[in-house]
Design a protein around this motif. Structure first.
Motif, mmCIF file in Angstrom:
data_model
loop_
_atom_site.group_PDB
_atom_site.id
_atom_site.type_symbol
_atom_site.label_atom_id
_atom_site.label_comp_id
_atom_site.label_asym_id
_atom_site.label_seq_id
_atom_site.Cartn_x
_atom_site.Cartn_y
_atom_site.Cartn_z
ATOM 1 N N HIS A 57 0.824 -1.217 0.000
ATOM 2 C CA HIS A 57 0.000 0.000 0.000
ATOM 3 C C HIS A 57 0.860 1.271 0.000
ATOM 4 C CE1 HIS A 57 -2.974 3.002 1.083
ATOM 5 N NE2 HIS A 57 -2.267 3.298 2.161
ATOM 6 N N LEU A 111 -0.434 -5.682 2.531
ATOM 7 C CA LEU A 111 -1.700 -5.875 1.803
ATOM 8 C C LEU A 111 -2.848 -5.086 2.416
ATOM 9 C CD1 LEU A 111 -1.496 -9.732 1.155
ATOM 10 C CD2 LEU A 111 -0.830 -7.871 -0.377
ATOM 11 N N ASN A 112 -3.710 -4.640 1.531
ATOM 12 C CA ASN A 112 -4.928 -3.965 1.973
ATOM 13 C C ASN A 112 -5.935 -5.003 2.483
ATOM 14 O OD1 ASN A 112 -4.135 -1.361 1.332
ATOM 15 N ND2 ASN A 112 -4.842 -1.528 -0.781
ATOM 16 N N ASP A 113 -6.858 -4.530 3.279
ATOM 17 C CA ASP A 113 -7.903 -5.431 3.772
ATOM 18 C C ASP A 113 -8.884 -5.757 2.651
ATOM 19 O OD1 ASP A 113 -6.832 -5.397 6.287
ATOM 20 O OD2 ASP A 113 -8.047 -3.682 6.944
ATOM 21 N N LEU A 114 -9.541 -6.901 2.825
ATOM 22 C CA LEU A 114 -10.596 -7.268 1.866
ATOM 23 C C LEU A 114 -11.889 -6.572 2.274
ATOM 24 C CD1 LEU A 114 -9.870 -11.081 1.676
ATOM 25 C CD2 LEU A 114 -9.416 -9.399 -0.111
ATOM 26 N N ASP A 115 -12.634 -6.164 1.298
ATOM 27 C CA ASP A 115 -13.886 -5.477 1.641
ATOM 28 C C ASP A 115 -14.964 -6.491 2.078
ATOM 29 O OD1 ASP A 115 -14.837 -6.626 -0.672
ATOM 30 O OD2 ASP A 115 -14.913 -4.776 -1.823
ATOM 31 N N ASN A 117 -17.715 -7.268 0.777
ATOM 32 C CA ASN A 117 -18.340 -8.045 -0.302
ATOM 33 C C ASN A 117 -17.583 -9.328 -0.638
ATOM 34 O OD1 ASN A 117 -20.347 -6.133 -0.600
ATOM 35 N ND2 ASN A 117 -19.115 -4.915 -2.028
ATOM 36 N N ALA A 118 -16.304 -9.390 -0.279
ATOM 37 C CA ALA A 118 -15.516 -10.570 -0.625
ATOM 38 C C ALA A 118 -16.137 -11.832 -0.031
ATOM 39 C CB ALA A 118 -14.088 -10.394 -0.122
ATOM 40 N N ASP A 121 -19.019 -12.999 -2.204
ATOM 41 C CA ASP A 121 -18.820 -13.213 -3.646
ATOM 42 C C ASP A 121 -19.029 -14.690 -3.947
ATOM 43 O OD1 ASP A 121 -17.643 -13.697 -6.203
ATOM 44 O OD2 ASP A 121 -16.592 -11.773 -6.036
ATOM 45 N N LEU A 124 -15.983 -16.707 -5.299
ATOM 46 C CA LEU A 124 -14.932 -16.979 -4.322
ATOM 47 C C LEU A 124 -15.386 -18.044 -3.323
ATOM 48 C CD1 LEU A 124 -13.611 -13.375 -3.623
ATOM 49 C CD2 LEU A 124 -12.435 -15.203 -4.842
ATOM 50 N N LEU A 139 -10.169 -16.612 3.427
ATOM 51 C CA LEU A 139 -9.930 -15.667 2.333
ATOM 52 C C LEU A 139 -8.614 -14.926 2.518
ATOM 53 C CD1 LEU A 139 -13.395 -14.013 1.611
ATOM 54 C CD2 LEU A 139 -12.082 -15.538 0.139
ATOM 55 N N LEU A 142 -5.821 -17.062 1.376
ATOM 56 C CA LEU A 142 -5.883 -17.145 -0.092
ATOM 57 C C LEU A 142 -5.325 -15.854 -0.715
ATOM 58 C CD1 LEU A 142 -6.859 -19.390 -1.885
ATOM 59 C CD2 LEU A 142 -9.095 -18.318 -1.990
ATOM 60 N N GLN A 143 -5.680 -14.750 -0.089
ATOM 61 C CA GLN A 143 -5.188 -13.449 -0.563
ATOM 62 C C GLN A 143 -3.656 -13.402 -0.483
ATOM 63 O OE1 GLN A 143 -6.024 -10.275 2.138
ATOM 64 N NE2 GLN A 143 -5.451 -8.661 0.713
ATOM 65 N N ASN A 147 -1.130 -13.170 -3.777
ATOM 66 C CA ASN A 147 -0.170 -12.074 -3.958
ATOM 67 C C ASN A 147 1.262 -12.591 -4.058
ATOM 68 O OD1 ASN A 147 -1.380 -9.235 -3.927
ATOM 69 N ND2 ASN A 147 -2.558 -10.280 -2.361
ATOM 70 N N GLN B 13 -11.417 -16.776 -11.454
ATOM 71 C CA GLN B 13 -12.305 -16.611 -10.280
ATOM 72 C C GLN B 13 -11.476 -16.216 -9.058
ATOM 73 O OE1 GLN B 13 -14.497 -20.278 -9.885
ATOM 74 N NE2 GLN B 13 -16.315 -19.421 -10.837
ATOM 75 N N LEU B 14 -10.341 -16.878 -8.931
ATOM 76 C CA LEU B 14 -9.474 -16.579 -7.780
ATOM 77 C C LEU B 14 -8.925 -15.152 -7.871
ATOM 78 C CD1 LEU B 14 -8.082 -17.589 -5.245
ATOM 79 C CD2 LEU B 14 -6.307 -18.607 -6.663
ATOM 80 N N LEU B 17 -10.500 -12.065 -6.321
ATOM 81 C CA LEU B 17 -10.219 -11.692 -4.925
ATOM 82 C C LEU B 17 -9.451 -10.372 -4.857
ATOM 83 C CD1 LEU B 17 -10.443 -12.690 -1.975
ATOM 84 C CD2 LEU B 17 -8.275 -13.863 -2.297
ATOM 85 N N LYS B 18 -8.624 -10.148 -5.864
ATOM 86 C CA LYS B 18 -7.819 -8.906 -5.884
ATOM 87 C C LYS B 18 -8.712 -7.665 -5.970
ATOM 88 C CE LYS B 18 -3.826 -8.433 -6.381
ATOM 89 N NZ LYS B 18 -2.963 -8.012 -5.254
ATOM 90 N N HIS B 20 -11.326 -7.182 -4.467
ATOM 91 C CA HIS B 20 -11.921 -6.876 -3.157
ATOM 92 C C HIS B 20 -10.908 -6.266 -2.189
ATOM 93 C CE1 HIS B 20 -15.798 -8.691 -4.030
ATOM 94 N NE2 HIS B 20 -15.160 -9.715 -4.583
ATOM 95 N N GLU B 21 -9.650 -6.136 -2.638
ATOM 96 C CA GLU B 21 -8.650 -5.499 -1.776
ATOM 97 C C GLU B 21 -8.833 -3.985 -1.891
ATOM 98 O OE1 GLU B 21 -4.680 -6.799 -2.640
ATOM 99 O OE2 GLU B 21 -5.211 -8.907 -2.522
ATOM 100 N N VAL B 22 -9.104 -3.350 -0.782
ATOM 101 C CA VAL B 22 -9.370 -1.900 -0.821
ATOM 102 C C VAL B 22 -8.451 -1.164 0.164
ATOM 103 C CG1 VAL B 22 -11.759 -2.008 -1.613
ATOM 104 C CG2 VAL B 22 -11.263 -2.246 0.813
ATOM 105 N N PRO B 23 -8.050 0.042 -0.188
ATOM 106 C CA PRO B 23 -7.219 0.827 0.732
ATOM 107 C C PRO B 23 -8.022 1.253 1.964
ATOM 108 C CG PRO B 23 -7.843 2.147 -1.165
ATOM 109 C CD PRO B 23 -8.324 0.771 -1.434
ATOM 110 N N PRO B 24 -7.358 1.781 2.994
ATOM 111 C CA PRO B 24 -8.083 2.187 4.210
ATOM 112 C C PRO B 24 -9.217 3.151 3.878
ATOM 113 C CG PRO B 24 -5.716 2.364 4.516
ATOM 114 C CD PRO B 24 -5.925 2.035 3.085
#
Lengths: 207, 166
Positions: A57, A111-115, A117-118, A121, A124, A139, A142-143, A147, B13-14, B17-18, B20-24
């Protein structure tokens, strides 16, 4: 009774209502409010691309800001042969690849957090519950693995996967952004996917 | 291509997942303000590196440099071909038959140096140009003067200077 949200009326004389081409013209004259609007329009996509490339980030934040600063400085050389968006992407792509080459062996992830909605999904969820041999995998794990696998790819291969499979950019646009032909984009994408499939076999192959 | 897409269906599909990664939260609220503040403070002005400038203005040259960096063998081949070109150029330029023919013909047809030296200055007349030099004469081409082409020959006279006493 369903209450609909009021549709915001955009004034075409304000930066928010202006066309991209007009914003670029204004920004070339040194109008910071016009450039501010351009930054707002593309900040999420540029940041996301760099973040997915670096898996960090803080690095993504620095590189995204520097890309916008460099683009502003280089605006006089923007001839309009491509869209501003493609041209901006090209700057970000080059900056990121140069950065990654310099820090080749010093990669660490932030790494950023997953939102929210993940977890909802369906794709997923299906992947985790049906296909993964390690059923209890979460998850977040897996993330992490995804990465790590992406970081094993070379920069050009990773860039193509990020732009196409994550960002949804077309082959044509990727070719323009990366200054290569469309055949190269397709072959890089195929090779990168093959490699990723090998790295992540444990998580995506049927049990 | 569809077959290829199907082969990688699970992978794609996997990769979702990327997305869904969001900044603060609130990260983008002041992102553009930070960029504009840095621009207004003049930060980064002129700090552009050569490689960055090349990547925008001459991508082909940047690509060539990247190729050299990635594959050192290519730069070796490039350097070898440059040296070969240089050597071939030197060899071709030093071949005797590459000398201009007019120099040889001019030398054989012209009067000898002694006969030139024997010509009295008065014989040259007002129209004749006298070229006096301590360097050897390498060309006997007519020399144009302010008054047009001199008539008759010789056009050049070698001059010798001698000091008496020492």
């Amino acid at each position: 009774m369903i209450m609909s949200e009021p549709i915001p009326i955009v004034d075409p004389t304000t930066p928010a209502g202006m066309l991209e081409i007009d914003l670029v013209k204004q920004a070339r004259k040194g109008d910071f409010s016009a450039y501010d609007e351009l930054v707002k329009r593309y900040q999420q996509r540029i940041y996301a691309t760099i973040y997915h490339m670096t898996a960090n980030h803080e690095d993504a934040n620095d590189l995204a800001q520097e890309s916008f600063i460099k683009a502003f400085q280089a605006l006089p050389s923007f001839k309009g042969g491509s869209t501003f968006y493609t041209w901006l992407y090209r700057i970000a792509v080059n900056k990121t690849i140069n950065f990654l080459k310099q820090r080749k062996n010093r990669q660490h992830m932030s790494l950023n957090d997953l939102d929210f909605n993940a977890e909802h999904d369906p794709d997923l969820m299906a992947l985790i519950s049906d296909k993964t041999p390690v059923r209890e995998v979460g998850l977040t794990e897996l993330q992490q693995k995804l990465n790590e696998a992406l970081l094993k790819l070379s920069e050009p291969h990773r860039m193509v996967v990020v732009l196409h499979d994550v960002q949804g950019v077309s082959h044509d646009e990727i070719a323009e952004m990366m200054d290569c032909n469309i055949g190269t984009v397709r072959s890089r994408l195929f090779y990168a996917r093959q490699q990723l499939q090998g790295f992540l076999a444990e998580y995506i192959n049927p049990a | 291509m569809n077959k290829s897409e199907n082969n990688f269906k699970d992978l794609r599909q996997l990769l979702k997942l990327k997305q869904h990664e969001v900044p603060p939260p609130g990260y983008f609220n002041n992102f553009s303000d930070q960029v504009i503040a840095r621009l207004q403070s003049g930060e980064g002005r002129g700090a552009e590196t050569i490689s960055e400038r090349l990547s925008v203005q001459a991508p082909w040259l940047a690509w060539l440099l990247q190729l050299f960096e990635a594959k050192p063998g290519v730069i070796g081949g490039f350097a070898t071909s440059l040296v070969l070109l240089l050597v071939i150029g030197v060899i071709v330029s030093e071949r005797p038959d590459s000398m201009p023919n007019n120099i040889l013909t001019a030398t054989t047809d012209s009067p000898s140096v002694t006969s030139l030296a024997a010509v009295a200055p008065s014989d040259l007349g007002a129209g004749g140009g006298i070229v006096a030099s301590t360097n050897p004469v390498t060309s006997l081409q007519p020399v144009s003067t302010l008054f047009g082409q001199p008539s008759g020959s010789p056009l050049f006279q070698s001059a010798s200077f001698s000091t008496s006493g020492n």
